[in-house]
Design a protein around this motif. Structure first.
Motif, short mmCIF file in Angstrom:
data_model
loop_
_atom_site.label_atom_id
_atom_site.label_comp_id
_atom_site.label_asym_id
_atom_site.label_seq_id
_atom_site.Cartn_x
_atom_site.Cartn_y
_atom_site.Cartn_z
N ILE A 285 -1.11 -11.95 -11.34
CA ILE A 285 -0.29 -11.11 -10.45
C ILE A 285 -1.16 -10.47 -9.36
N PHE A 286 -2.31 -9.91 -9.76
CA PHE A 286 -3.18 -9.27 -8.77
C PHE A 286 -3.81 -10.28 -7.83
N LEU A 287 -4.05 -11.50 -8.30
CA LEU A 287 -4.55 -12.54 -7.41
C LEU A 287 -3.50 -12.91 -6.36
N LEU A 288 -2.25 -13.03 -6.79
CA LEU A 288 -1.17 -13.32 -5.84
C LEU A 288 -1.00 -12.19 -4.84
N SER A 293 -1.90 -10.11 0.79
CA SER A 293 -2.25 -8.92 1.57
C SER A 293 -3.45 -9.12 2.48
N PHE A 294 -4.40 -9.98 2.11
CA PHE A 294 -5.64 -10.10 2.86
C PHE A 294 -5.80 -11.51 3.42
N ASP A 295 -6.42 -11.57 4.59
CA ASP A 295 -6.65 -12.87 5.23
C ASP A 295 -7.85 -13.59 4.65
N ALA A 300 -9.43 -11.28 -0.97
CA ALA A 300 -8.25 -11.41 -1.83
C ALA A 300 -8.61 -11.48 -3.30
N LEU A 301 -9.85 -11.92 -3.60
CA LEU A 301 -10.29 -11.98 -4.99
C LEU A 301 -10.74 -10.63 -5.54
N LEU A 302 -10.84 -9.62 -4.66
CA LEU A 302 -11.31 -8.31 -5.10
C LEU A 302 -10.33 -7.60 -6.04
N PRO A 303 -9.01 -7.57 -5.77
CA PRO A 303 -8.09 -6.89 -6.71
C PRO A 303 -8.11 -7.47 -8.12
#
Length: 385
Positions: A285-288, A293-295, A300-303
């Motif tokens: 879910i956090f990866l999606l 949200s991020f380009d 995008a892998l940070l969350p």
């Protein structure tokens, strides 16, 4: 008195020395193994019949089991209110209203950001495709192989022999049926939970009264008290740790720039009730959410990386340290229990899997014919959860 014959055996009054046979006898007495094959056969048939009944009557049994587990969680609060001269009927109602009000308020507060993210999903598909461009070639190759297999199957099968039957109940009908079943289950759970809290130890007293032997009465009281203490401690500890995970996740998502941190904190809080499988689903879910949200792919892998780090700190260090003295369950059996009860009862079954497994172990450890099963359910101190 006639004289004793010199050939008569001399009686030795010294206590016998322990040997291997006596040690094995003591072990068998502590953990007996049934030797009659009919015991295994009848026990297997009873287990299959019980599981079939649990599956068929899940609409009734699941709310009752959920109410029993919630009763173990709310019983200390009701007793605390009773100590301050609050009637049990009023205390049970207050506890249920507090829990229900908190859940309703949380759902109402999180419904708007959840709907916003659901609306952003179709618009973020191009961004997802840009992030997943690395996987485009393998996916196309796999799709080509699937198409070739379908063409070969169509060519070998009889032509004109396929009849397609399509039954569409509609989205509205499906949602109405699902909402109605959920509301029925919640109403049954709240109703049974209220009367369980009001009755208190009534069922235990009746069981103690009908048991014939004093040892059986004492064993029933011991099992009941141990279940209430251990499961209550487990639920309170897990709820507190899940709240800490939710707060930490909300703060981490806020710092990394992911919108609606309260929504992600509540998501982490709820998913953490399902050991192992819940956090794995949460990473997806956090990866999606990060890809939407991020380009940048690395940003995008940070969350999901932050969520995974928080879960590792909580799930591998803090929670096992707090629960190791009470719960040492076999991790393989925990996974199998999660998968099985999720198949049986869905998400509520996965949430109830560990408490039910712990209750089974408590009962088996205190009932002599079931000590073998209790020993089989036990794990190491490092696998408390």
């Amino acid at each position: 008195m006639p004289p004793r014959s010199p050939l008569a055996p001399v009686q030795d009054d010294r206590p016998p020395e322990p040997n291997a046979l006596s040690t094995e006898a003591l072990d068998d007495a502590e953990m007996p193994l049934p030797s009659n094959p009919q015991t295994f056969f009848l026990g297997g048939l009873f287990a299959l019949a019980a599981l079939a009944a649990l599956y068929v009557a899940s609409a009734i049994i699941l709310p009752v089991v959920l109410a029993f587990v919630l009763k173990l969680l709310l019983q200390p609060a009701v007793r605390l209110l009773e100590r301050v001269h609050c009637p049990r009927t009023v205390g049970a109602l207050v506890a249920i209203l507090l829990v229900t009000g908190t859940l309703v308020g949380a759902v109402a507060a999180l419904s708007i950001p959840a709907a916003t993210w659901a609306e952003r999903l179709p618009q973020g598909i191009p961004r997802l495709e840009a992030h997943l461009v690395v996987l485009r070639a393998p996916i196309q190759a796999l799709q080509k192989v699937i198409d070739q297999a379908e063409q070969a199957a169509d060519a070998s099968g009889p032509k004109g022999a396929t009849i397609a039957v399509r039954r569409d109940l509609g989205l509205t009908s499906a949602l109405f049926a699902g909402t109605r079943s959920v509301l029925d289950g919640l109403f049954t759970t709240v109703l049974v939970l209220y009367f369980l809290l009001v009755s208190g130890d009534l069922f235990l007293r009746r069981i103690v009264e009908i048991l014939p032997k004093f040892s059986d009465k004492r064993q029933a009281v011991d099992i009941s008290q141990q279940i209430e203490e251990d499961i209550s401690a487990y639920l309170v500890t897990i709820t507190a740790m899940n709240a800490a995970v939710g707060i930490a996740t909300a703060a981490a998502m806020y710092l990394c720039g992911l919108g609606d941190p309260l929504l992600w904190g509540a998501t982490a809080f709820l998913l953490n009730y399902i050991p192992i499988l819940g956090p794995m689903f949460g990473i997806g879910i956090f990866l999606l959410a990060g890809m939407l949200s991020f380009d940048s792919l690395w940003w995008a892998l940070l969350p999901p990386a932050l969520y995974l780090g928080i879960h590792l700190i909580e799930g591998e260090t803090l929670t096992p340290m707090l629960l190791a003295r009470r719960f040492t369950l076999n991790p393989v059996l925990v996974i199998l229990s999660l998968v099985f009860w999720f198949w049986m009862w869905g998400v509520p079954g996965a949430i109830l899997a560990v408490p039910m497994l712990a209750i089974l172990k408590i009962v088996c450890d205190r009932v002599r014919p079931l000590k073998v099963l209790g020993h089989f359910l036990e794990g190491s101190e490092t696998s408390a959860r």
